[in-house]
Design a protein around this motif. Structure first.
Motif, short mmCIF file in Angstrom:
data_model
loop_
_atom_site.label_atom_id
_atom_site.label_comp_id
_atom_site.label_asym_id
_atom_site.label_seq_id
_atom_site.Cartn_x
_atom_site.Cartn_y
_atom_site.Cartn_z
N ARG A 99 -3.89 -1.90 -2.96
CA ARG A 99 -4.54 -1.39 -4.16
C ARG A 99 -5.03 0.03 -3.98
NH1 ARG A 99 -7.83 -6.78 -5.97
NH2 ARG A 99 -6.23 -8.21 -5.19
N ALA B 238 -14.84 2.73 -3.42
CA ALA B 238 -14.61 4.15 -3.20
C ALA B 238 -15.78 5.01 -3.65
CB ALA B 238 -13.35 4.59 -3.95
N TYR C 191 -11.15 4.40 -15.04
CA TYR C 191 -10.95 4.30 -13.59
C TYR C 191 -12.20 3.85 -12.85
CZ TYR C 191 -6.37 6.59 -13.00
OH TYR C 191 -5.02 6.89 -12.98
N PHE D 105 -3.24 0.80 -10.13
CA PHE D 105 -3.54 0.74 -8.70
C PHE D 105 -2.81 -0.39 -8.00
CE2 PHE D 105 -6.59 4.05 -8.30
CZ PHE D 105 -7.14 4.16 -9.55
N ASN E 45 -13.17 -1.07 -5.61
CA ASN E 45 -12.53 -0.90 -4.31
C ASN E 45 -13.41 -0.21 -3.30
OD1 ASN E 45 -9.67 -1.79 -3.96
ND2 ASN E 45 -9.56 -0.86 -5.99
N ARG F 218 -2.01 3.95 -12.62
CA ARG F 218 -2.88 3.48 -13.68
C ARG F 218 -3.48 2.14 -13.30
NH1 ARG F 218 0.00 1.19 -18.76
NH2 ARG F 218 0.08 -0.53 -17.28
N LEU G 291 -6.96 1.94 -2.72
CA LEU G 291 -8.25 2.32 -2.15
C LEU G 291 -8.76 1.31 -1.14
CD1 LEU G 291 -9.66 3.48 -5.52
CD2 LEU G 291 -9.10 4.94 -3.61
N SER G 292 -8.07 0.17 -1.02
CA SER G 292 -8.43 -0.76 0.05
C SER G 292 -7.20 -0.97 0.91
CB SER G 292 -8.92 -2.09 -0.51
OG SER G 292 -8.65 -2.21 -1.86
N SER H 43 -11.98 0.40 -11.31
CA SER H 43 -11.07 0.31 -10.18
C SER H 43 -11.65 0.99 -8.95
CB SER H 43 -9.74 0.97 -10.51
OG SER H 43 -9.38 0.71 -11.82
N LEU H 44 -12.20 2.17 -9.13
CA LEU H 44 -12.73 2.89 -7.98
C LEU H 44 -13.93 2.16 -7.39
CD1 LEU H 44 -12.57 6.64 -9.02
CD2 LEU H 44 -11.07 5.41 -7.52
#
Lengths: 297, 436, 294
Positions: A41, B108, B99, A259, B106, A257, A43-44, B102-103
């Motif tokens: 994904r 971030a 976003y 991920f 995760n 979009r 970011l992980s 999602s960020l």
């Protein structure tokens, strides 16, 4: 000894590319292959899932299969581009005064910035006020027909993109022109003495002699068609009704979009396999129609 | 052989030119010790970037030990790449607030709850729908700096032309349909030359109906919520009443959505529209002669509790979790929440302040005539029915699906119920995947 | 007697005359077709230039106005003020020069290896090389970026100018096709004389391939000039931006000022037009050096 020397020389000549391959290209390619088997994904850290991505894609009737179909549809463009490109190259090969200006005109589309081209074509294709329909309407009116809605109509959106691409055929024309210079004049003279007219000369002298370059444009055309992305990203984002959701665009959406980089990588590798198969087919048939004067072995 | 020599000479000239070019291209920046330099990557460009630069300059002037350097017109994938490569900027905006989920989901983004608690800022300072756009799973992951909100705009001259009272905008959605029908004008060939109501963003209509995107209890999507279906059915009626999908689509394809002299509202192609608070300023710049009004969005007749609905957007700033100077970065974000900073940015960017006190500022409401319309937007934004899209990890996909569904409804390929049910199937599955 | 000598001469003259006529007709036909096609090919470009000179209110009109009325030359001044044109131009020239030199040099050598020599693994390696361009860039984008970040190249020009010095698969493929059209007899003769492959490459193949090399140089130049994605990804200092990135950010900045955008786009396109127009002779008309081509 001679053989070893020959092999060594071959590898030496190729070394600039080979070194670059190991330095810059191999790692990202292997990484993307690994990711295709993972749930990644972005970011992980990636997590191994085996073939899950591939299975999910190949059974997805909503987006994956339609996007594949949309891209395959664009292959229609290839024979058209070939014929138009070759014809134009032959036309532009005449050394008549002012030909340089014409060549520049036909090459212009390839050097205009993509963002300007996208906007200009949006204007040209506008169903109500665009240039194209302004020209077509009086032509079609006597038959009681109306010009199509182009990018606003799901049936005509892909043909509109094909038209845009054919407009930019100048790039391949330049390659054809360069290779036309390599055709030995004495072959034409010999054909003329045999009584060949322009058509026969083209068919039996010109085409075979530039077939290596036709081959190049064909392979490149296949590769580019499968990766078609930028214009649709800027102009239609996949619409209307997913008619211009091309494979590479859906790939982009998966990656940046949603991920779902793992799925995007799986898409990339499926595309790779398809492109490879198509290329191999062209290679196989090439023995029959591509003529290399300098080939040996 | 002449051409070899020519090529050799070319290469020589090229090397000299290259050398001449290389030297200036190696520039080094000097950094003073004791000053923390923050990189801010923002999405704005052009006039907006200049407006933001004014804000940055003001901050830099008042905070000599923290210097913020703004990089303008940055798109989101560049930020993602930087985060992945472990070299993100200290502060960044997200062009697509979708976003955020999602960020944040995760890991971030830096959680800002602690900073917020110790900063002296209070929840009650904030307008409805502002901090909620910055929260994910109950935690604060961003700070908002100005919001967008939507209201109804109508052309008073067009109203007069068809016999409607120019000072009385439609109050309910069925009235809106009626007005739209009356205001649609055709030429001698039957082609539309003016449309009564520009088909609005479907998310706004769904919100006006009290629709729901995410179930607040389970956190799962509810795309086919009955109110959502009703909203799309109304949307379909709007298109039909003005001539049907084909005609309206063809007409709408004829104009872009940018602001300029040719804005369809200003040139009389559109009589009513639901649009954002930036319009009054640009109207007076590009179409000062146009007489228009601003009012709250009409609500559905059958749900009077939905009165004064509006739709909210916002500019959010985030700090990455691996930021090297989190305290200083927060200083900047904290500073943007002062009334001065809010008013400064609102007056240059024409956004709605998210700090309630700033909304009362006279300089934003009075003076030029267009500010009165702007004030309407600010008041509308205070409504309890002001909603925004909830931060989710699948916002990008969810919104794309909804717009896609509306596309199908417009062309008549699917009914609203069918289209939304298909959306629900896909986003539900995607959300399950994210929850794993 | 007199009639017999005259008649054959007349027929010869007739034939020569008709050949001249036929050529004239052919040439005229070519001109007509070229001009007709030019109109459609030129239309978008003409639209771009025309829009670049318009005032804002005349951009979208019911029927297209080709000649702006009034003509607003200031659009160009405003567009050029809006982004540091000369600075970006210099940066772009720097990148383009390196890319062209790198691409041509490092692609010609492998192409020679693939085309003119026989060695073990040649065809497999060629296929692998082609395979590297079959994978869409979006998925290698992230690992490539991480890779460059790890070696500290992000924020510099290095990711843009160094890889071209290691060969470009497109250029290698194209040059291989061209090299394969040169008769083997030439190489064989030189080998019999004791020439090394290196000498054969430089003194026989390269001079005969000037059109092909020039084409590769042209494409590399244009590719680097118009590439906005790579500089956008790797450059973080606005002062190092190239023209293509400048134009891209210009779009974000002045999204509705189409006349300014088109002025900027025209300015960015004109140098390429000029370069193409004046260097055409190199790759299209070629430079014949030996007596082989008539």
């Amino acid at each position: 000894m001679r053989e070893r020397q020959r092999n060594l020389q071959g590898w030496l000549f190729v070394s600039p590319w080979l070194v670059g391959f190991f330095l810059f290209t191999l790692y990202p390619i292997l990484a993307s292959l690994y990711y295709s088997f993972c749930d990644y994904r972005v970011l992980s850290p990636p997590r191994w899932v085996g073939l899950a991505n591939y299975v999910a894609l190949l059974t997805d009737r909503d987006y994956f299969l339609p996007s594949l179909w949309n891209t395959l549809f664009m292959l229609i463009e290839l024979p058209l581009a070939l014929i138009i490109g070759l014809t134009m190259a032959l036309l532009l090969n005449h050394k008549i005064p002012g030909i340089g200006i014409f060549r520049t005109i036909y090459y212009l589309p390839s050097i205009m910035p993509v963002v300007a081209v996208a906007v200009l074509w949006l204007w040209v294709l506008n169903p109500q006020y665009g240039l194209l329909n302004a020209v077509l309407t009086p032509l079609l009116a006597p038959f009681g027909l109306q010009p199509p809605g182009w990018l606003a109509d799901p049936k005509w959106s892909k043909p509109a993109f094909i038209m845009m691409d054919l407009w930019a055929v100048g790039g391949s024309v330049v390659i054809y022109l360069a290779s036309l210079q390599n055709v030995p004049a004495h072959l034409y003279e010999a054909a003329e003495i045999d009584g060949a007219g322009a058509w026969h000369k083209t068919l039996n002298v010109t085409l075979p002699m530039i077939s290596p370059v036709i081959f190049y444009n064909l392979i490149m055309g296949v590769i580019w068609t499968f990766q078609y992305f930028t214009q649709t990203f800027i102009m239609t984002q996949g619409g209307p009704q997913n008619s211009t959701l091309f494979y590479a665009l859906y790939l982009f959406y998966n990656a940046f979009r949603d991920f779902r980089m793992g799925r995007a990588c799986a898409m990339a590798w499926i595309l790779f396999i398809l492109t490879l198969i198509a290329t191999l087919i062209v290679f196989r048939t090439s023995a029959r129609w591509v003529y290399y004067e300098g080939e040996r072995g | 052989m002449p051409s070899i020599m020519r090529i050799n000479r070319l290469l020589l000239i090229m090397s000299i030119v290259l050398a001449a070019l290389v030297l200036p291209a190696c520039q080094h920046r000097q950094h003073d010790p004791g000053v923390v330099h923050l990189r801010a990557w923002t999405m704005w460009g052009g006039d907006e970037a200049e407006a933001f630069q004014v804000v940055v300059d003001e901050f830099n002037r008042t905070h000599p030990h923290i210097q913020v350097h703004n990089l303008a017109a940055v798109e989101d994938t560049k930020i993602i790449r930087a985060i992945v490569a472990n070299d993100p900027p200290e502060i960044f905006t997200l062009r697509d607030p979708g976003y955020l989920g999602s960020l944040a989901g995760n890991g971030a983004l830096l959680c800002l709850d602690e900073f917020f608690k110790q900063s002296g800022l209070k929840e009650s300072d904030y307008a409805p729908g502002s901090l909620s756009q910055c929260r994910y799973n109950g935690k604060l992951y961003a700070m908002i700096y100005l919001m967008d909100c939507f209201a109804l705009l109508w052309n008073k001259d067009a109203f007069r032309e068809v016999g409607l009272d120019p000072e009385r905008p439609p109050k309910t959605l069925s009235e809106l349909l009626e007005y739209a029908r009356k205001l649609t004008k055709r030429d001698a060939n039957g082609r539309i030359v003016r449309i009564g109501m520009m088909p609005p963003d479907p998310l706004i209509i769904i919100s006006a109906f009290g629709g729901q995107f995410i179930d607040p209890k389970t956190g799962m999507p509810t795309a086919d919520h009955p109110r959502n279906i009703e909203a799309l059915e109304w949307y379909q009626k709007l298109i039909e009443v003005q001539g049907g999908a084909e005609e309206v689509n063809a007409f709408q394809a004829g104009f872009g959505q940018e602001m300029g002299i040719n804005n369809p509202f200003l040139v009389g192609k559109v009589a009513m529209m639901i649009n954002g608070q930036w319009n009054p300023y640009w109207f007076q710049r590009y179409g000062p002669k146009v007489r228009y009004g601003a009012a709250p969005i009409p609500y559905p007749d059958q749900y009077p509790e939905q009165k004064n609905p509006t739709w909210l957007g916002g500019n959010i700033f985030c700090i990455p979790v691996n930021c090297k100077h989190p305290k200083e970065a927060w200083e900047f974000l904290r500073w943007t929440q002062t009334v001065e900073a809010q008013v400064l940015f609102a007056s240059t960017m024409h956004g709605v302040p998210n700090i309630l006190a700033a909304r009362k500022e006279r300089s934003l409401r009075e003076g030029e005539p267009w500010k009165r319309a702007f004030a309407v937007f600010m008041d509308v934004a205070n409504s309890p029915n002001a909603r925004h899209f909830p931060p989710t990890p699948i916002t990008g996909l969810y919104q794309y699906e909804i717009y896609s569904a509306v596309d199908f409804v417009r062309y008549g390929t699917k009914t609203p119920a069918q289209a939304l049910r298909d959306v629900q199937k896909r986003v539900y599955r995607e959300m399950l995947f994210w929850r794993r | 007697m007199a009639t017999e000598t005259i008649a054959p001469r007349n027929r010869l003259a007739d034939w020569k005359q008709s050949k001249v006529w036929r050529r004239r007709i052919a040439v005229t036909a070519v001109y007509i077709v070229l001009i007709a096609l030019s109109i459609s090919f030129l239309a978008p470009f003409a639209l771009m230039v025309s829009t670049s000179l318009k005032t804002e209110d005349r951009i979208f009109t019911e029927t297209i106005e080709w000649i702006p009325n009034p003509i607003r030359w200031q659009n160009y001044a405003e567009a050029l003020q809006s982004f540091p044109f000369l600075l970006y131009l210099r940066n772009t020239l720097f990148v383009c020069a390196l890319v062209v030199v790198g691409t041509v040099l490092s692609s010609a050598l492998p192409a020679y290896g693939f085309a003119r020599l026989r060695w073990k693994g040649r065809d497999v390696l060629f296929l692998i090389m082609l395979a590297t361009i079959m994978l869409p860039a979006q998925v290698t984008m992230l690992p490539v970026f991480v890779m460059f970040r790890t070696i500290g190249w992000t924020g510099t020009y290095l990711p843009l100018v160094v890889p071209p010095f290691f060969g470009s698969a497109f250029a290698i493929f194209l040059l291989r096709q061209f090299f394969l059209t040169i008769p083997q007899e030439l190489s064989d003769a030189a080998r019999i004389d004791g020439c090394s492959e290196w000498r054969i490459f430089w003194q026989i193949i390269v001079p005969l391939s000037v059109p092909a090399l020039a084409t590769v140089a042209l494409f590399a130049f244009i590719g680097a000039w118009t590439d906005f994605i790579n500089p956008l990804v790797y450059l973080t200092d606005e002062n190092t931006y190239t023209l293509a990135v400048g134009l891209q950010t210009f779009v974000g900045r002045h999204s509705s000022e189409w006349n300014l955008l088109m002025a900027a786009a025209t300015v960015v396109t004109l140098p390429l037009m000029v370069v193409f127009f004046f260097t055409q002779r190199l790759f299209i008309e070629g430079i014949t050096l030996t007596g082989i081509k008539g």
